[in-house]
Design a protein around this motif. Structure first.
Motif, mmCIF file in Angstrom:
data_model
loop_
_atom_site.group_PDB
_atom_site.id
_atom_site.type_symbol
_atom_site.label_atom_id
_atom_site.label_comp_id
_atom_site.label_asym_id
_atom_site.label_seq_id
_atom_site.Cartn_x
_atom_site.Cartn_y
_atom_site.Cartn_z
ATOM 1 N N SER A 432 4.238 -41.764 19.585
ATOM 2 C CA SER A 432 4.657 -40.463 20.100
ATOM 3 C C SER A 432 5.285 -40.637 21.482
ATOM 4 O O SER A 432 5.441 -41.759 21.981
ATOM 5 N N GLY A 433 5.587 -39.523 22.106
ATOM 6 C CA GLY A 433 6.129 -39.580 23.457
ATOM 7 C C GLY A 433 5.178 -40.192 24.464
ATOM 8 O O GLY A 433 5.608 -40.624 25.543
ATOM 9 N N HIS A 434 3.888 -40.244 24.143
ATOM 10 C CA HIS A 434 2.917 -40.857 25.056
ATOM 11 C C HIS A 434 3.269 -42.324 25.318
ATOM 12 O O HIS A 434 3.089 -42.811 26.443
ATOM 13 N N PRO A 450 5.593 -35.078 26.856
ATOM 14 C CA PRO A 450 5.160 -35.944 25.751
ATOM 15 C C PRO A 450 3.843 -35.537 25.125
ATOM 16 O O PRO A 450 3.573 -35.886 23.973
ATOM 17 N N GLN A 451 3.018 -34.783 25.825
ATOM 18 C CA GLN A 451 1.721 -34.393 25.266
ATOM 19 C C GLN A 451 1.812 -33.184 24.349
ATOM 20 O O GLN A 451 0.832 -32.851 23.658
ATOM 21 N N ARG A 453 3.165 -31.035 21.105
ATOM 22 C CA ARG A 453 3.686 -31.274 19.754
ATOM 23 C C ARG A 453 4.680 -30.214 19.313
ATOM 24 O O ARG A 453 5.609 -30.515 18.564
ATOM 25 N N CYS A 459 7.966 -32.597 23.310
ATOM 26 C CA CYS A 459 8.812 -33.794 23.219
ATOM 27 C C CYS A 459 9.198 -34.015 21.755
ATOM 28 O O CYS A 459 8.324 -34.097 20.883
ATOM 29 N N THR A 462 7.254 -36.652 20.023
ATOM 30 C CA THR A 462 5.896 -36.280 19.657
ATOM 31 C C THR A 462 5.873 -35.386 18.425
ATOM 32 O O THR A 462 5.063 -35.586 17.505
ATOM 33 N N THR A 463 6.764 -34.404 18.386
ATOM 34 C CA THR A 463 6.863 -33.541 17.209
ATOM 35 C C THR A 463 7.133 -34.365 15.960
ATOM 36 O O THR A 463 6.454 -34.213 14.932
ATOM 37 N N TYR A 465 6.743 -37.556 15.512
ATOM 38 C CA TYR A 465 5.671 -38.525 15.240
ATOM 39 C C TYR A 465 4.601 -37.899 14.355
ATOM 40 O O TYR A 465 4.193 -38.472 13.325
ATOM 41 N N TRP A 466 4.124 -36.719 14.736
ATOM 42 C CA TRP A 466 3.087 -36.069 13.929
ATOM 43 C C TRP A 466 3.635 -35.665 12.564
ATOM 44 O O TRP A 466 2.930 -35.753 11.551
#
Length: 515
Positions: A432-434, A450-451, A453, A459, A462-463, A465-466
């Motif tokens: 993710s953005g993390h 980045p935290q 979703r 980010c 991040t969106t 990624y999930w």
């Protein structure tokens, strides 16, 4: 009347190793060296201007070096022959010179190797294929190893290669007692950034290169990228100087920061030697010996030395073996069923995502980004978005100066996109953005968080990624190397999952429209 030709020796743009033992057999009285600038080689993919210029300049310098050696050289520059593609040009040369044999090193692409072999057979000319000289192992040696393996993993190959060569070994054990030092080679620069960085040795364009730059601007004006920063080594002498500069100035810190990225920092501690090696201007054995020498003189730690050697002895040789083992079917692999078009901003850098904007702009300016920026920024985003593998493959092949298909294709389809279903990588490399916030300085300059979703500030990494975890839960939720990562899905209820997928689909729809 011209002398009869025994062998027509075709020298390709990525086979310019003038120390090749096979090139030493060329007879100046009976053989003729041919180098051809073929327009289609720059247009097969929409090649970066710097990539075109590097190949042409290295070829022209190589031809001049061969002439100085006393060999007969036939050089067909772009404006001096009517043939669009290389195979057609070589066919014309076979008719013109009527050689007994067509000789060349193994091409770096499957299609070209097959095309030239078919051409020689049709012309009734003997086909003399020399092993590529810019590698440590032959294709046959890799295939012999691969045939005895249940899984083809770089780490397994790397250990085999170290035992075979004795590199970084003490008897049959690894030097220092460990095979790799990954845990010591994953540092970020922190919030303060990298501070002062040693600039790599630059090579001002000489008369030959300046002429090439003019030709590229004239012949390929609509191609992407800039030539303003062109300073790559284009001869074997320059490549050696670039190696010595890297060993002295950047190898000691390469290991620690090889996975880090920072806004505006093009080279960091990376070697920028891959282009020279891939063109045959610098032999990998020489590169490894130079790194080992620095370690022996206590100028570079074992962790830095091993991390660098692994890229060459391990990864470079491994992906070449994978390419030749699985082509031509490898090009069609799409294990994750990805079909999204490549966003237009990959060609323009016009995006408000700070990490992508910075890396893409530097790529357009220099034709370069280091391996983690390729894997975990441009490659990661394409993977999460679901870009069709052949589309992102074509972009990488076009945009980077060191791109030759044998190295680029397995790196992209296998390592970056997991399109081969695990032949190269044991799992998809998704984050993710993390991850980007931890390993780069981009997020502090980005409008996205980045935290988050979902939502206006979420980010996109991040969106997506999930969304990736949700879409691909079936094959990876119970995979031994990914189960822990996919277990995080258990914390999401049905409503949250639906919200994430809706946000991800909206992103795809936006970028599919070319926005």
């Amino acid at each position: 009347m011209s002398k009869p030709v025994r062998r027509l020796v075709l020298l390709l743009g990525d086979h310019l190793d003038l120390h090749s033992p096979h090139l030493a057999t060329v007879d100046p009285e009976r053989d003729l060296c041919l180098l051809v600038e073929a327009r289609a080689e720059a247009q097969r993919v929409w090649s970066h201007k710097a990539r075109i210029a590097l190949f042409l300049s290295a070829m022209r310098h190589g031809a001049e070096a061969l002439r100085q050696r006393g060999l007969r050289v036939e050089y067909w520059a772009l404006a001096e022959h009517p043939y669009d593609d290389l195979v057609t040009a070589v066919a014309a040369a076979l008719r013109r010179f009527a050689p007994q044999r067509l000789a060349l090193h193994e091409p770096g692409t499957w299609a070209l190797a097959e095309g030239l072999r078919d051409l020689a057979n049709a012309a009734g000319t003997e086909f003399e294929l020399w092993p590529a000289s810019q590698f440590l192992f032959t294709r046959e040696e890799f295939q012999s190893w691969a045939g005895a393996q249940r899984q083809h993993r770089m780490e397994f190959w790397y250990r085999h290669a170290r035992r075979r060569t004795g590199i970084l070994m003490e008897g049959d054990q690894p030097l220092g007692g460990r095979w790799n030092y990954d845990s010591e080679n994953r540092h970020s620069f922190g919030k303060a950034g990298p501070g002062w960085l040693p600039e790599p040795l630059a090579f001002a364009p000489d008369a030959i290169t300046r002429e090439v730059l003019t030709v590229v601007e004239r012949e390929f004006p609509d191609h992407p990228g800039s030539l303003a920063h062109f300073d790559w080594p284009v001869t074997m002498i320059e490549a050696e100087a670039a190696l010595e500069d890297f060993i002295a100035q950047r190898l000691p810190s390469f290991g620690s920061f090889q996975d880090a990225s920072w806004p505006g920092a093009v080279w960091l501690y990376h070697s920028r030697l891959s282009a020279a090696m891939n063109l045959g201007l610098l032999h990998p054995q020489r590169v490894i010996e130079a790194a080992l020498g620095a370690h022996a003189r206590a100028e570079a730690s074992l962790a830095a030395t091993e991390g660098f050697v692994r890229q060459i002895l391990g990864w470079r040789e491994f992906v070449r073996g994978i390419y030749w083992r699985y082509m031509p079917d490898y090009l069609e692999e799409n294990a994750l069923g990805a079909e999204q078009p490549l966003p237009q901003f990959y060609w323009s850098a016009q995006t408000d995502m700070a990490c992508l904007r910075d890396v893409l702009q530097r790529t357009l300016d220099y034709g370069y980004a280091h391996h983690i920026e390729r894997l975990m920024i441009t490659g990661l985003f394409a993977l999460l978005l679901g870009v069709a593998p052949k589309a992102i493959h074509a972009w990488y092949l076009a945009i980077y100066v060191d791109a030759v298909e044998w190295v680029e294709l397995p790196n992209v389809l296998g390592m970056s996109q997991y399109a081969d279903g695990g032949r190269v990588a044991s799992k998809p490399y998704v984050a993710s953005g993390h991850y980007i916030a931890r390993m780069t300085g981009h997020c502090a300059r980005c409008p996205y968080r980045p935290q988050e979703r979902v939502g206006a500030k979420a980010c996109p990494f991040t969106t997506l990624y999930w969304d990736f975890l949700i879409r691909h839960a079936d094959p990876f939720a119970r995979h031994p190397r990914t189960a822990l990562q996919w277990k995080h899905l258990e914390s999401l209820d049905a409503a949250t999952r639906a919200e994430i997928q809706q946000a991800a689909n909206k992103l795809r729809e936006t970028w599919a429209k070319g926005v």
